[in-house]
Design a protein around this motif. Structure first.
Motif, short mmCIF file in Angstrom:
data_model
loop_
_atom_site.label_atom_id
_atom_site.label_comp_id
_atom_site.label_asym_id
_atom_site.label_seq_id
_atom_site.Cartn_x
_atom_site.Cartn_y
_atom_site.Cartn_z
N CYS A 74 0.62 -0.77 0.24
CA CYS A 74 0.08 -0.08 -0.25
C CYS A 74 0.50 1.28 -0.45
CB CYS A 74 -1.13 -0.31 1.57
SG CYS A 74 -2.08 -0.58 1.42
N ASN A 75 2.26 1.03 0.06
CA ASN A 75 3.43 2.29 0.57
C ASN A 75 3.17 2.75 -1.12
OD1 ASN A 75 5.41 4.20 0.33
ND2 ASN A 75 6.53 2.68 1.84
N ARG A 76 2.45 3.82 -1.49
CA ARG A 76 3.10 3.87 -3.20
C ARG A 76 3.55 4.49 -3.46
NH1 ARG A 76 -1.46 6.17 -7.45
NH2 ARG A 76 -2.36 4.09 -6.19
N GLU A 77 4.30 5.99 -2.61
CA GLU A 77 5.94 5.62 -3.41
C GLU A 77 6.55 5.31 -3.08
OE1 GLU A 77 6.65 9.45 0.05
OE2 GLU A 77 9.11 9.72 -1.35
N PHE A 80 6.46 2.86 -5.96
CA PHE A 80 6.54 3.36 -7.44
C PHE A 80 8.31 3.67 -7.58
CE2 PHE A 80 2.97 5.20 -9.95
CZ PHE A 80 1.83 4.91 -9.17
N LEU A 116 -6.79 -2.11 -1.62
CA LEU A 116 -6.04 -0.74 -2.15
C LEU A 116 -4.32 -1.14 -2.53
CD1 LEU A 116 -7.61 1.49 0.72
CD2 LEU A 116 -8.11 1.55 -1.44
N GLY A 117 -4.01 -2.50 -1.76
CA GLY A 117 -3.31 -2.45 -2.00
C GLY A 117 -2.16 -3.31 -3.34
N GLN A 119 -4.73 -1.95 -6.06
CA GLN A 119 -4.58 -0.66 -7.16
C GLN A 119 -3.06 -0.02 -7.03
OE1 GLN A 119 -6.25 2.63 -5.00
NE2 GLN A 119 -5.92 3.59 -6.99
N THR A 120 -2.53 -0.05 -5.57
CA THR A 120 -1.54 0.64 -5.58
C THR A 120 -0.24 -0.44 -6.73
OG1 THR A 120 -1.44 0.92 -3.73
CG2 THR A 120 0.11 1.20 -4.87
N ASP A 123 -1.97 0.55 -10.35
CA ASP A 123 -1.36 2.10 -11.01
C ASP A 123 0.57 1.70 -11.00
OD1 ASP A 123 -3.80 2.53 -10.38
OD2 ASP A 123 -3.31 3.84 -8.62
N ALA A 124 1.53 1.45 -10.35
CA ALA A 124 2.25 1.57 -10.64
C ALA A 124 2.60 0.88 -12.10
CB ALA A 124 3.46 1.12 -9.47
#
Ligand code: NAD
Ligand code: TYD
Length: 352
Positions: A74-77, A80, A116-117, A119-120, A123-124
């Motif tokens: 879930c840690n988007r930053e 990525f 949400l994980g 999704q993240t 998205d990456a």
């Protein structure tokens, strides 16, 4: 839409992200892949929740084609950043909260990690490009089947119809994965498998819990009357199926994975006691699980027809192999029961 066929020459440039690789199926998958595709780079991403055990991965930790990253999906930053750094070709998402009983106690983390994980990660994949995103799902998204209709099976066309917060979160993720394919052309596949068993299974799930309790002469808690049915898949057969799907599966498709190994819970518990030479007096019937699914049973016709997959291990052999593994690897599960496994990361990585 972006379709990609893998070729033999991809091997040396192939980086595979395996999320949840310190858990039960993910670790077995890493061992399978390291052996089958030694030229692939495998990057394991795992938050090391209570269910993650880094010591399981000890045999591959020093392999030059392997990297472990302690990270929440879930840690988007950070996710990525890792995509930018490693440029993976394939992502196989095992990371999840996976225990139905825990989802009944506290659903929130299931929604966060499992939906949400996912999704993240996708998205990456969209931002940095990917050849394949594979979602490891479950037959529990189909709900359950009646006990008195042995002719009924889950096919890929069976409607989604969930029972527990766990299965609802996995179904939500599946829908999102399909939406990312349809809307953004993300090259995805989804697999829905039945209950796995085998080495490195966390001792909160039926089979390893019963083995550990029997070996410690503790009561074996059977929910209700023990008549619920699960369709058991030896974990290595699951890994083989995922390897086939990520290489040869058709983008956008769902594949069910199961091998017609339906057993009642009570049958399994008695079998374990028999194999260990322990008394059935250890069996204790306890209050049933809320919303307890009655029967799961997979129709694997599609994966057999399209990819030629079949299981190698049937239940009566697999349960003997599994019980023997727990007998030979007592330290692995005892350090889980006494909580020591959670210090392993500090010990290995604390000063790095
Ligand atoms: P597990 O609970 O043994 O392992 C899950 C792993 O994911 C752990 O290592 C944990 O640390 C990691 N994790 C959890 N949350 C995370 C997060 N936010 N970020 C990064 N890592 C995180 O689960 P399992 O039995 O190996 O299941 C793996 C996958 O297969 C899951 O997606 C599950 O839904 C699915 N599945 C399992 C079964 C089964 O019988 N075990 C059956 C069908 C489908
Ligand atoms: P589990 O291993 O939790 O997998 P799932 O719920 O995802 O199928 O449970 C398998 C079956 O065993 C399920 O019908 C619930 C039952 N069960 C027990 O009877 N006692 C237990 O202590 C556990 C953990 C499960």
């Amino acid at each position: 839409m972006f379709f990609y066929n893998f070729s033999e020459s991809d091997g040396e440039n192939m980086t595979v992200f395996v999320t949840g690789g310190a858990g039960f199926i993910g670790s077995n998958f890493i061992f399978y892949m390291v052996k089958k595709h030694p030229d692939y780079r495998i990057v394991c991403i795992d938050k090391l929740t209570y269910a993650g055990n880094l010591s399981t991965l000890e045999p591959v930790l020093n392999n030059e084609n392997f990297r472990f990253v302690k990270l929440d999906i879930c840690n988007r930053e950070e996710i990525f950043k890792l995509f930018e750094e490693e440029a993976p070709s394939i992502v196989v998402n095992f990371a999840a909260e996976s225990h139905v009983d825990r989802s009944i106690e506290d659903p929130g983390i299931f929604l966060k990690t499992n939906i949400l994980g996912t999704q993240t990660l996708m998205d990456a994949c969209r931002k940095y490009g990917i050849k394949r995103y594979h979602q490891v799902s479950t037959d529990e998204v189909y709900g359950d089947l009646p006990l008195d209709r042995p002719d009924m099976f889950f096919t890929e066309e069976t409607p989604i119809h969930t029972s527990s917060p766990y299965s609802a979160s996995k179904a939500s993720a599946d829908l999102l994965v399909q939406a990312y394919h349809r809307t953004f052309g993300l090259p995805i596949t989804i697999s829905r498998c039945s209950n796995n068993y085998g080495p490195y299974h966390f001792p909160e799930k039926l089979i390893p819990l019963m083995i550990a309790n029997a070996l410690n002469d503790k009561p074996l808690p059977v929910y209700g009357e023990g008549l619920n049915i699960r369709d058991w898949l030896y974990v290595e057969d699951h890994c083989k199926a995922i390897d086939m799907i990520i290489h040869d599966g058709k983008v956008g498709e769902v594949y069910n994975i199961g091998g017609h190994n339906e057993k009642t819970n009570i049958y399994i518990v008695k079998k374990i006691l028999e194999l260990l030479g322990k008394s059935e007096d250890l069996i204790t019937f306890v209050t049933d699980r809320k919303g307890h699914d009655l029967r799961y049973a997979i129709d694997p016709a599609k994966i057999k027809r399209d990819l030629g997959w079949e299981p190698d291990t049937m239940f009566d052999d697999g349960i003997v192999k599994t019980v023997n593994w727990y007998l030979e690897n007592r330290e692995w599960w005892e350090t889980i029961i006494n909580g020591e496994y959670q210090n392993y990361y500090e010990k290995m990585y604390g000063n790095r």
